[in-house]
Structures are given as structure tokens and as C-alpha cells.
Design a protein around this motif. Structure first.
Motif, PDB file in Angstrom:
ATOM      1  N   GLY A  82       1.377 -31.266 -48.146  1.00  6.53           N
ATOM      2  CA  GLY A  82       2.398 -30.343 -48.633  1.00  6.53           C
ATOM      3  C   GLY A  82       3.683 -30.548 -47.860  1.00  6.53           C
ATOM      4  O   GLY A  82       3.964 -31.651 -47.385  1.00  6.53           O
ATOM      5  N   ASN A  83       4.447 -29.469 -47.722  1.00  4.62           N
ATOM      6  CA  ASN A  83       5.676 -29.582 -46.926  1.00  4.62           C
ATOM      7  C   ASN A  83       5.843 -28.319 -46.088  1.00  4.62           C
ATOM      8  O   ASN A  83       5.108 -27.349 -46.227  1.00  4.62           O
ATOM      9  CB  ASN A  83       6.892 -29.835 -47.824  1.00  4.62           C
ATOM     10  N   ARG A  84       6.840 -28.366 -45.207  1.00  3.36           N
ATOM     11  CA  ARG A  84       7.026 -27.293 -44.219  1.00  3.36           C
ATOM     12  C   ARG A  84       7.375 -25.956 -44.868  1.00  3.36           C
ATOM     13  O   ARG A  84       7.148 -24.904 -44.294  1.00  3.36           O
ATOM     14  CB  ARG A  84       8.146 -27.675 -43.244  1.00  3.36           C
ATOM     15  N   ARG A  85       7.941 -26.024 -46.081  1.00  2.00           N
ATOM     16  CA  ARG A  85       8.438 -24.801 -46.711  1.00  2.00           C
ATOM     17  C   ARG A  85       7.342 -23.754 -46.945  1.00  2.00           C
ATOM     18  O   ARG A  85       7.555 -22.578 -46.805  1.00  2.00           O
ATOM     19  CB  ARG A  85       9.114 -25.132 -48.044  1.00  2.00           C
ATOM     20  N   ASN A  86       6.151 -24.236 -47.326  1.00  2.32           N
ATOM     21  CA  ASN A  86       5.127 -23.271 -47.705  1.00  2.32           C
ATOM     22  C   ASN A  86       3.985 -23.191 -46.689  1.00  2.32           C
ATOM     23  O   ASN A  86       2.861 -22.858 -47.033  1.00  2.32           O
ATOM     24  CB  ASN A  86       4.570 -23.611 -49.099  1.00  2.32           C
ATOM     25  N   VAL A  87       4.308 -23.527 -45.417  1.00  2.00           N
ATOM     26  CA  VAL A  87       3.221 -23.529 -44.430  1.00  2.00           C
ATOM     27  C   VAL A  87       3.165 -22.207 -43.662  1.00  2.00           C
ATOM     28  O   VAL A  87       4.196 -21.662 -43.272  1.00  2.00           O
ATOM     29  CB  VAL A  87       3.357 -24.753 -43.485  1.00  2.00           C
ATOM     30  N   GLY A  88       1.954 -21.701 -43.495  1.00  4.18           N
ATOM     31  CA  GLY A  88       1.782 -20.440 -42.786  1.00  4.18           C
ATOM     32  C   GLY A  88       1.164 -20.652 -41.420  1.00  4.18           C
ATOM     33  O   GLY A  88       0.884 -21.783 -41.017  1.00  4.18           O
ATOM     34  N   ALA A  89       0.949 -19.547 -40.715  1.00  6.84           N
ATOM     35  CA  ALA A  89       0.382 -19.635 -39.365  1.00  6.84           C
ATOM     36  C   ALA A  89      -1.128 -19.817 -39.410  1.00  6.84           C
ATOM     37  O   ALA A  89      -1.773 -20.010 -38.380  1.00  6.84           O
ATOM     38  CB  ALA A  89       0.714 -18.360 -38.597  1.00  6.84           C
ATOM     39  N   ASP A  90      -1.680 -19.763 -40.613  1.00  9.92           N
ATOM     40  CA  ASP A  90      -3.124 -19.815 -40.756  1.00  9.92           C
ATOM     41  C   ASP A  90      -3.664 -21.242 -40.864  1.00  9.92           C
ATOM     42  O   ASP A  90      -4.827 -21.442 -41.180  1.00  9.92           O
ATOM     43  CB  ASP A  90      -3.542 -19.018 -42.005  1.00  9.92           C
ATOM     44  N   VAL A  91      -2.791 -22.242 -40.615  1.00 12.47           N
ATOM     45  CA  VAL A  91      -3.250 -23.627 -40.741  1.00 12.47           C
ATOM     46  C   VAL A  91      -2.949 -24.433 -39.474  1.00 12.47           C
ATOM     47  O   VAL A  91      -2.016 -24.131 -38.729  1.00 12.47           O
ATOM     48  CB  VAL A  91      -2.584 -24.361 -41.936  1.00 12.47           C
ATOM     49  N   PHE A  92      -3.754 -25.491 -39.279  1.00 10.58           N
ATOM     50  CA  PHE A  92      -3.391 -26.559 -38.342  1.00 10.58           C
ATOM     51  C   PHE A  92      -2.560 -27.541 -39.141  1.00 10.58           C
ATOM     52  O   PHE A  92      -2.893 -27.849 -40.287  1.00 10.58           O
ATOM     53  CB  PHE A  92      -4.642 -27.255 -37.810  1.00 10.58           C
ATOM     54  N   ALA A  93      -1.479 -28.058 -38.539  1.00 14.84           N
ATOM     55  CA  ALA A  93      -0.579 -28.915 -39.312  1.00 14.84           C
ATOM     56  C   ALA A  93      -0.108 -30.108 -38.497  1.00 14.84           C
ATOM     57  O   ALA A  93       0.022 -30.029 -37.271  1.00 14.84           O
ATOM     58  CB  ALA A  93       0.625 -28.099 -39.777  1.00 14.84           C
ATOM     59  N   SER A 112      -9.650 -21.630 -40.884  1.00 15.34           N
ATOM     60  CA  SER A 112     -10.998 -21.115 -41.200  1.00 15.34           C
ATOM     61  C   SER A 112     -12.053 -22.213 -41.182  1.00 15.34           C
ATOM     62  O   SER A 112     -13.237 -21.936 -41.083  1.00 15.34           O
ATOM     63  CB  SER A 112     -11.008 -20.487 -42.594  1.00 15.34           C
ATOM     64  N   TYR A 113     -11.609 -23.501 -41.340  1.00 19.90           N
ATOM     65  CA  TYR A 113     -12.600 -24.550 -41.578  1.00 19.90           C
ATOM     66  C   TYR A 113     -12.703 -25.590 -40.474  1.00 19.90           C
ATOM     67  O   TYR A 113     -13.422 -26.577 -40.618  1.00 19.90           O
ATOM     68  CB  TYR A 113     -12.324 -25.222 -42.934  1.00 19.90           C
ATOM     69  N   LEU A 114     -11.981 -25.384 -39.394  1.00 16.36           N
ATOM     70  CA  LEU A 114     -12.100 -26.281 -38.231  1.00 16.36           C
ATOM     71  C   LEU A 114     -12.052 -25.427 -36.984  1.00 16.36           C
ATOM     72  O   LEU A 114     -11.199 -24.528 -36.880  1.00 16.36           O
ATOM     73  CB  LEU A 114     -10.913 -27.240 -38.149  1.00 16.36           C
ATOM     74  N   SER A 115     -12.942 -25.726 -36.017  1.00 17.06           N
ATOM     75  CA  SER A 115     -12.891 -24.949 -34.780  1.00 17.06           C
ATOM     76  C   SER A 115     -13.402 -25.794 -33.621  1.00 17.06           C
ATOM     77  O   SER A 115     -13.889 -26.911 -33.808  1.00 17.06           O
ATOM     78  CB  SER A 115     -13.746 -23.687 -34.912  1.00 17.06           C
ATOM     79  N   SER A 116     -13.315 -25.222 -32.434  1.00 19.62           N
ATOM     80  CA  SER A 116     -13.715 -25.957 -31.232  1.00 19.62           C
ATOM     81  C   SER A 116     -15.220 -26.221 -31.200  1.00 19.62           C
ATOM     82  O   SER A 116     -15.686 -27.047 -30.428  1.00 19.62           O
ATOM     83  CB  SER A 116     -13.284 -25.184 -29.984  1.00 19.62           C
ATOM     84  N   GLY A 117     -15.955 -25.556 -32.068  1.00 18.07           N
ATOM     85  CA  GLY A 117     -17.399 -25.797 -32.113  1.00 18.07           C
ATOM     86  C   GLY A 117     -17.766 -27.008 -32.962  1.00 18.07           C
ATOM     87  O   GLY A 117     -18.932 -27.405 -33.013  1.00 18.07           O
TER      88      GLY A 117
END
Ligand code: 5GP
Length: 193
Positions: A82-93, A112-117
Motif C-alpha cells: 500500500g502507501n503511507r497515506r492509509n497506514v495506521g498504528a496497528d501495523v508493522f511497516a 495481530s498476526y506477528l509477534s515475538s513468540g
């Protein structure tokens, strides 16, 4: 993997300098039975890797990742473009340069779908300069996840991605490595130099 090399020689087409088109079986029309065989081979190569999840990038990595995931019985997460315009704090980017389009885009994965575990096996259809892989690695690092391996269908060994990733110590396995493809003449190198 001879099966893939033979298929590339039979159905692959060079499309400009350094670009291979495999649209008839991998990137547009998909030969699912053939893809399952690639998935089985990737699953075999990474059977002892301890992966808990497979990460790929839309769109063309998804089918291959699913073929491996079916055998390994793992979930697949795919990064979105995607692009920076529609990116939220809820993602790794991570920013990424597209090899095929020559443009920049933002690669994102929901928190929600990637973590340190997670222990991540990254899979993609092509490896060229390694920009897509660098962005995926940035995202896994941001998530605190471990990377146990990188599985590629077609590595173009004459572009720098493979050398970089091996130099960084990643367990990189490519099912076919193209050493050169000058004037439409495709020459393969060793699968895992
Ligand atoms: P890199 O980021 O390593 O330069 O390029 C890898 C990405 O670009 C892959 O996700 C793949 O979709 C695309 N790509 C790179 N080289 C080729 C190619 O020769 N043919 C096709 N069809 N895609 C490629």
C-alpha cells in the motif's frame, strides 16, 4: 530442483533484461499440482526449522506459501502492499522498492498476526535484488519474531539478493537458481551455493 528448472526452460519467457516471466504456471495462471510439488520440496527443506508461521508478500508469493504451509501445517500471513497515506498504528511497516514496477510502496502486516513468540519461515516466488526480502525482514524484526529460514522458488543469482542474504547468515534455500539469462538463454547454477 530439476522439475522446476525443466518447467522454466519449457514455459519461461525472458521479458527484458533480467526479468523472467512464468505467467503460464506460477504468476498468472497457476498449475496447482505443480505448485504443490514445489511446496512439498520447501516443506522438506525446512522440516527441521521449527517454523511456527509462514510469511510472504502479496500477490504472487501467496500460492507458493500456501502449498508449503499445507504440508507443514502452518498458518500463512501475507504482507500487504500500500502507501503511507492509509497506514495506521496497528501495523508493522517497511518501505520497499518493487523490482517489477520500479516504484516504491509500503509493505505492511497487521500487529495481530506477528509477534515475538513467532518463528518465521519467509517464502516468496522470486528473489532478485532482495528488496522485498529486506522489507519482510524489517517487519519481522519490528515484531520481535525470529526468522528460521527463507524459501524461494526462483532465485536470479546474477542479482544481489541471494549473496546478501547468505552473507547475513540466513538459511536461504532456492529451488532453482538462474546464473544468467542473456539473449533468452537461461543457464542454471547450483541450487544452494
Ligand atoms: P527483489 O525485491 O528481490 O528485487 O524482487 C523480488 C520480488 O520482485 C518478488 O516478490 C517478485 O514478485 C518480483 N520479481 C523479481 N524478479 C522477477 C522476475 O524476473 N519475474 C517476475 N515475474 N517477478 C519478479
Amino acid at each position: 530442483m530439476k522439475l522446476l528448472e525443466d518447467r522454466i526452460l519449457r514455459d519461461g519467457m525472458t521479458a527484458g533484461p533480467g526479468v523472467l516471466k512464468v505467467d503460464s504456471f506460477l504468476n498468472h495462471q497457476i498449475d496447482v499440482a505443480f505448485l504443490d510439488k514445489l511446496g512439498e520440496e520447501l516443506a522438506r527443506l525446512f522440516s527441521d526449522s521449527g517454523a511456527t508461521k509462514i510469511l510472504t508478500v502479496e500477490a504472487s508469493g501467496i500460492a507458493l506459501a500456501c502449498a508449503a504451509a499445507r504440508v507443514m501445517k502452518l498458518p500463512v500471513v501475507f504482507a500487504k502492499k500500500g502507501n503511507r497515506r492509509n497506514v495506521g498504528a496497528d501495523v508493522f511497516a517497511a518501505d520497499c522498492r518493487s523490482f517489477t514496477h520500479g516504484t516504491d510502496y509500503l509493505m505492511t502486516v497487521s500487529r495481530s498476526y506477528l509477534s515475538s513468540g513467532d518463528t518465521i519461515l519467509i517464502i516468496d516466488d522470486f528473489l532478485a535484488d532482495g528488496n522485498a526480502m529486506r522489507a519482510l525482514l524489517t517487519i519481522t524484526k519490528e515484531a520481535g519474531a525470529a526468522v528460521c529460514g527463507i524459501g524461494i522458488a526462483i532465485e536470479k543469482g546474477f542479482q544481489g539478493g541471494g549473496a546478501y542474504l547468505r552473507g547475513e547468515g540466513y538459511r536461504l534455500r532456492s529451488l532453482a537458481v538462474i546464473e544468467s539469462m542473456n539473449d533468452g538463454n537461461i543457464v542454471f547454477g547450483r541450487e544452494n551455493p
